[in-house]
Design a protein around this motif. Structure first.
Motif, PDB file in Angstrom:
ATOM      1  N   LEU A  81       1.030  -1.294  -0.118  1.00 27.02           N
ATOM      2  CA  LEU A  81       0.074  -0.007   0.153  1.00 27.02           C
ATOM      3  C   LEU A  81       0.987   1.076  -0.079  1.00 27.02           C
ATOM      4  O   LEU A  81       0.449   2.035  -0.638  1.00 27.02           O
ATOM      5  CB  LEU A  81      -0.805  -0.031   1.344  1.00 27.02           C
ATOM      6  N   GLU A  82       1.991   1.049   0.643  1.00 28.16           N
ATOM      7  CA  GLU A  82       2.944   2.391   0.510  1.00 28.16           C
ATOM      8  C   GLU A  82       4.222   2.091  -0.554  1.00 28.16           C
ATOM      9  O   GLU A  82       4.514   2.857  -1.167  1.00 28.16           O
ATOM     10  CB  GLU A  82       3.681   2.798   1.989  1.00 28.16           C
ATOM     11  N   SER A  83       4.817   0.740  -0.446  1.00 29.83           N
ATOM     12  CA  SER A  83       5.886   0.559  -1.313  1.00 29.83           C
ATOM     13  C   SER A  83       5.501   0.350  -2.860  1.00 29.83           C
ATOM     14  O   SER A  83       6.467   0.625  -3.623  1.00 29.83           O
ATOM     15  CB  SER A  83       6.587  -0.686  -0.926  1.00 29.83           C
ATOM     16  N   SER A  84       4.283   0.303  -3.182  1.00 29.65           N
ATOM     17  CA  SER A  84       4.048   0.522  -4.564  1.00 29.65           C
ATOM     18  C   SER A  84       2.994   1.369  -4.963  1.00 29.65           C
ATOM     19  O   SER A  84       1.692   1.352  -4.431  1.00 29.65           O
ATOM     20  CB  SER A  84       3.523  -0.655  -5.332  1.00 29.65           C
ATOM     21  N   LYS A  85       3.022   2.769  -5.487  1.00 29.12           N
ATOM     22  CA  LYS A  85       1.916   3.529  -5.742  1.00 29.12           C
ATOM     23  C   LYS A  85       1.136   2.830  -6.512  1.00 29.12           C
ATOM     24  O   LYS A  85      -0.203   3.123  -6.674  1.00 29.12           O
ATOM     25  CB  LYS A  85       2.431   4.828  -6.232  1.00 29.12           C
ATOM     26  N   ASP A  86       1.635   2.173  -7.538  1.00 28.57           N
ATOM     27  CA  ASP A  86       0.663   1.659  -8.604  1.00 28.57           C
ATOM     28  C   ASP A  86      -0.324   0.320  -8.027  1.00 28.57           C
ATOM     29  O   ASP A  86      -1.452   0.249  -8.146  1.00 28.57           O
ATOM     30  CB  ASP A  86       1.283   0.658  -9.727  1.00 28.57           C
ATOM     31  N   PHE A  87       0.190  -0.329  -7.004  1.00 23.83           N
ATOM     32  CA  PHE A  87      -0.544  -1.286  -6.389  1.00 23.83           C
ATOM     33  C   PHE A  87      -1.851  -0.568  -5.364  1.00 23.83           C
ATOM     34  O   PHE A  87      -2.805  -0.963  -5.525  1.00 23.83           O
ATOM     35  CB  PHE A  87       0.314  -1.952  -5.188  1.00 23.83           C
ATOM     36  N   ALA A  88      -1.174   0.613  -4.860  1.00 27.47           N
ATOM     37  CA  ALA A  88      -2.107   1.439  -3.920  1.00 27.47           C
ATOM     38  C   ALA A  88      -3.323   1.999  -4.756  1.00 27.47           C
ATOM     39  O   ALA A  88      -4.381   1.735  -4.348  1.00 27.47           O
ATOM     40  CB  ALA A  88      -1.434   2.372  -2.932  1.00 27.47           C
ATOM     41  N   LYS A  89      -3.041   2.643  -6.110  1.00 23.85           N
ATOM     42  CA  LYS A  89      -3.882   3.182  -6.895  1.00 23.85           C
ATOM     43  C   LYS A  89      -5.055   2.219  -7.252  1.00 23.85           C
ATOM     44  O   LYS A  89      -6.084   2.245  -7.262  1.00 23.85           O
ATOM     45  CB  LYS A  89      -3.331   3.858  -7.961  1.00 23.85           C
ATOM     46  N   ALA A  90      -4.336   0.901  -7.718  1.00 21.46           N
ATOM     47  CA  ALA A  90      -5.130   0.034  -8.395  1.00 21.46           C
ATOM     48  C   ALA A  90      -6.133  -0.611  -7.054  1.00 21.46           C
ATOM     49  O   ALA A  90      -7.407  -0.817  -7.667  1.00 21.46           O
ATOM     50  CB  ALA A  90      -4.388  -1.218  -8.882  1.00 21.46           C
ATOM     51  N   PHE A  91      -5.708  -0.643  -5.804  1.00 21.15           N
ATOM     52  CA  PHE A  91      -6.324  -1.095  -4.788  1.00 21.15           C
ATOM     53  C   PHE A  91      -7.665  -0.226  -4.644  1.00 21.15           C
ATOM     54  O   PHE A  91      -8.637  -0.687  -4.464  1.00 21.15           O
ATOM     55  CB  PHE A  91      -5.418  -1.353  -3.789  1.00 21.15           C
ATOM     56  N   MET A  92      -7.000   0.975  -4.720  1.00 24.70           N
ATOM     57  CA  MET A  92      -8.229   2.168  -4.419  1.00 24.70           C
ATOM     58  C   MET A  92      -9.408   2.011  -5.469  1.00 24.70           C
ATOM     59  O   MET A  92     -10.504   2.191  -5.126  1.00 24.70           O
ATOM     60  CB  MET A  92      -7.681   3.480  -4.221  1.00 24.70           C
ATOM     61  N   LYS A  93      -8.865   1.920  -6.691  1.00 22.86           N
ATOM     62  CA  LYS A  93      -9.831   2.052  -7.775  1.00 22.86           C
ATOM     63  C   LYS A  93     -10.769   0.773  -7.564  1.00 22.86           C
ATOM     64  O   LYS A  93     -12.031   1.013  -7.730  1.00 22.86           O
ATOM     65  CB  LYS A  93      -8.940   1.796  -9.232  1.00 22.86           C
ATOM     66  N   ARG A  94     -10.115  -0.344  -7.430  1.00 17.75           N
ATOM     67  CA  ARG A  94     -11.015  -1.752  -7.123  1.00 17.75           C
ATOM     68  C   ARG A  94     -12.006  -1.566  -6.121  1.00 17.75           C
ATOM     69  O   ARG A  94     -13.145  -2.248  -6.143  1.00 17.75           O
ATOM     70  CB  ARG A  94      -9.968  -2.778  -6.963  1.00 17.75           C
ATOM     71  N   HIS A  95     -11.391  -0.853  -5.021  1.00 16.14           N
ATOM     72  CA  HIS A  95     -12.525  -0.852  -3.942  1.00 16.14           C
ATOM     73  C   HIS A  95     -13.355   0.678  -3.797  1.00 16.14           C
ATOM     74  O   HIS A  95     -13.781   0.693  -2.600  1.00 16.14           O
ATOM     75  CB  HIS A  95     -11.789  -1.192  -2.490  1.00 16.14           C
ATOM     76  N   GLN A  96     -13.289   1.214  -4.767  1.00 20.46           N
ATOM     77  CA  GLN A  96     -14.145   2.508  -5.156  1.00 20.46           C
ATOM     78  C   GLN A  96     -13.611   3.677  -3.734  1.00 20.46           C
ATOM     79  O   GLN A  96     -14.482   3.991  -3.079  1.00 20.46           O
ATOM     80  CB  GLN A  96     -15.454   2.223  -4.911  1.00 20.46           C
ATOM     81  N   ILE A  97     -12.226   3.635  -3.591  1.00 21.42           N
ATOM     82  CA  ILE A  97     -11.949   4.390  -2.563  1.00 21.42           C
ATOM     83  C   ILE A  97     -11.416   5.663  -3.081  1.00 21.42           C
ATOM     84  O   ILE A  97     -10.818   5.799  -3.940  1.00 21.42           O
ATOM     85  CB  ILE A  97     -10.779   3.764  -1.748  1.00 21.42           C
ATOM     86  N   PRO A  98     -11.958   6.754  -2.572  1.00 21.33           N
ATOM     87  CA  PRO A  98     -11.840   8.045  -3.388  1.00 21.33           C
ATOM     88  C   PRO A  98     -10.282   8.402  -3.263  1.00 21.33           C
ATOM     89  O   PRO A  98      -9.605   8.722  -2.413  1.00 21.33           O
ATOM     90  CB  PRO A  98     -12.454   9.053  -2.565  1.00 21.33           C
ATOM     91  N   THR A  99      -9.791   8.634  -4.558  1.00 22.18           N
ATOM     92  CA  THR A  99      -8.458   9.211  -4.973  1.00 22.18           C
ATOM     93  C   THR A  99      -8.356   9.912  -6.275  1.00 22.18           C
ATOM     94  O   THR A  99      -9.258  10.191  -7.144  1.00 22.18           O
ATOM     95  CB  THR A  99      -7.510   8.076  -4.701  1.00 22.18           C
ATOM     96  N   ALA A 100      -7.157  10.331  -6.697  1.00 21.29           N
ATOM     97  CA  ALA A 100      -7.058  11.228  -7.720  1.00 21.29           C
ATOM     98  C   ALA A 100      -7.239  10.228  -8.711  1.00 21.29           C
ATOM     99  O   ALA A 100      -6.619   9.009  -8.921  1.00 21.29           O
ATOM    100  CB  ALA A 100      -5.753  12.149  -8.015  1.00 21.29           C
ATOM    101  N   GLU A 101      -7.568  10.475 -10.065  1.00 24.61           N
ATOM    102  CA  GLU A 101      -7.544   9.772 -11.129  1.00 24.61           C
ATOM    103  C   GLU A 101      -6.058   9.509 -11.731  1.00 24.61           C
ATOM    104  O   GLU A 101      -5.499  10.359 -11.548  1.00 24.61           O
ATOM    105  CB  GLU A 101      -8.422  10.470 -12.264  1.00 24.61           C
ATOM    106  N   TYR A 102      -5.918   8.409 -12.352  1.00 25.99           N
ATOM    107  CA  TYR A 102      -4.684   8.097 -12.718  1.00 25.99           C
ATOM    108  C   TYR A 102      -4.336   7.417 -13.828  1.00 25.99           C
ATOM    109  O   TYR A 102      -5.434   6.476 -14.161  1.00 25.99           O
ATOM    110  CB  TYR A 102      -3.744   7.725 -11.352  1.00 25.99           C
TER     111      TYR A 102
END
Ligand code: ATP
Length: 424
Positions: free
Chosen positions: A103-124
């Motif tokens: 969740l911290e060591s890969s921004k791509d992992f964190a962003k994909a995770f947030m997208k998958r679980h509908q957690i609000p974050t910047a589009e990317y």
């Protein structure tokens, strides 16, 4: 009981300081520690010959010393799998596994995770192909944010206000490989506006215990000017996190993250730090996740914690965080970082530090880049000290922190004079 804290910064000094107050704790080892962890209390000692990149040596130390519980400060040992190694040897440790630390060591992992679980974050979007990255930037326009996928010690994020700057950041990461593997993939994301706050909770895999809110000051100079740093000061609580925002961050970000990680088969244990961006309409988005406490946020947070922190950590390791409540000092804690000459570029080491006043009920000084050299306290890193003042008003906490800080001297000391200005 003996406790092991891993790390050497102000955050680790604050954790060790707090844990040493527990009546159940006999000794707190801090590996490798700093000039303050050795002297703060009789219970507190730095073990400078322990190398925190040698995770097996840390586990062997914990075993030999019969450490009751280990707490990890920085992200690198977590991303390196320290929790997996300790658990594999039945050693009690609080932190995420290597997989969860993504969740911290890969921004791509964190962003994909947030997208998958509908957690609000910047589009990317994520890129490793340089032409595609440049084309995406041209299509989106500036301002835009470019982030190295991996850990880059705070140097992996470029908030580009112009297209030129954005293209430059892509070249720096994908073509010049200035950040090595960490920058071999980049996340390019939408620029968000608003006020930032740090929302830190403890997680046991299922239950969440919120810590007090806080706000960091990332830029070197007053009025948020100058280069980005690890953080020049922080205070707690952060008034921008109103009860509504607090509830929203828990409901929309923290709980879906904890549930989502469990559902994905990677239950999260440890400190979960959500960097929040709060806009004028009260919408909250996730800027980033860290899987550890913040530095310098930990210093004012620990200064305000009244409960026995060991009880909370033990409950967290045992999956019983739902049985714990934390009691906070109603006062505001405000910490000002004193940094070394030439920080953040190439901070000078070896300057003699004098005049640190004794702690009292309104002040605590936490050490970071300090070392004891034959009985003389000297600077040994970028951020040197964090002086925390406590008071019922922000102004009062600020005055107390600076009154204390003004006694402390070392050549080339740099600090901001306006920590806490957003709350004033
Ligand atoms: P840290 O040292 O806090 O771990 P980091 O290197 O992981 O930082 P981020 O926290 O993701 O990087 O970003 C650093 C800073 O850049 C943020 O605190 C914020 O000020 C700014 N930032 C990041 N993402 C955005 C965004 N999408 N829009 C605007 N600013 C952003």
């Amino acid at each position: 009981m003996k406790i092991l804290v891993i790390g050497s910064g102000g955050r680790e000094h604050a954790l060790a300081w707090k844990l040493a107050q527990s009546p159940k704790v006999q000794k707190v080892f801090v590996a490798p520690g700093n000039g303050g962890t050795a002297t703060a209390t009789a219970k507190n000692m730095g073990i400078e010959n322990l190398n925190i990149t040698d995770l097996n040596a840390l586990a062997a130390f914990a075993k030999d010393e019969q450490i009751h519980l280990t707490v990890v400060g920085p992200e690198a040992p977590l991303a390196g799998g320290i929790v997996d190694i300790f658990r594999g040897q039945s050693l009690r440790i609080f932190g995420p596994t290597q997989k969860a630390a993504q969740l911290e060591s890969s921004k791509d992992f964190a962003k994909a995770f947030m997208k998958r679980h509908q957690i609000p974050t910047a589009e990317y979007q994520t890129f490793s192909n340089i032409q595609e990255a440049h084309a995406y930037i041209d299509a989106k326009g500036a301002p835009i944010v470019i982030k190295a996928d991996g850990l880059a010690a705070g140097k992996g994020v470029v908030v580009a206000m112009s297209l030129e700057e954005a293209h430059g950041a892509i070249d720096m990461m994908l073509s010049d490989n200035k950040l090595g593997d960490a920058g071999a993939r980049v996340v390019i994301e939408e620029f968000l506006q608003g006020e930032e706050a740090s929302f830190i909770v403890m997680v046991d895999g299922k239950n969440v215990l919120t810590l007090a809110t806080s706000q960091d000051h990332k830029r070197l100079l007053d009025a948020d000017q100058g280069p980005n740093t690890g953080g020049m000061g922080a205070y707690s609580p952060a008034p921008v996190v109103t009860p509504e925002i607090h509830a929203r961050a828990l409901r929309e970000i923290i709980m879906p993250t904890v549930k989502g990680m469990a559902a994905d088969g990677i239950p999260f244990t440890g400190f979960l730090y959500a960097g929040l961006m709060i806009d004028g309409k009260g919408q909250v988005k996730t800027l980033e996740f860290n899987c550890r406490m913040g530095d310098p946020e930990t210093q004012p947070i620990m200064a305000r914690l009244k409960s026995d922190f060991l009880i909370a950590l033990d409950a967290a390791v045992d999956g019983k965080l739902d049985q714990v409540e934390l009691d906070w000092d109603a006062r505001i804690a405000l910490g000002v970082v004193m940094a070394a000459y030439n920080y953040p570029e190439t901070p000078r080491k070896g300057d003699v530090i004098t005049g640190i006043p004794a702690d009292d009920i309104d002040h605590v000084t936490f050490h970071a880049g300090t070392t004891m050299d034959n009985g003389v306290l000297k600077t040994s890193g970028g951020r040197v000290l964090c002086v925390v003042g406590l008071d019922h008003t922000t102004k009062g906490a600020q005055q107390k922190a600076y009154a204390h800080l003004d006694h402390i001297q070392f050549d080339g000391a740099q600090f901001r004079r306006d920590i806490g200005y957003r709350a004033l």
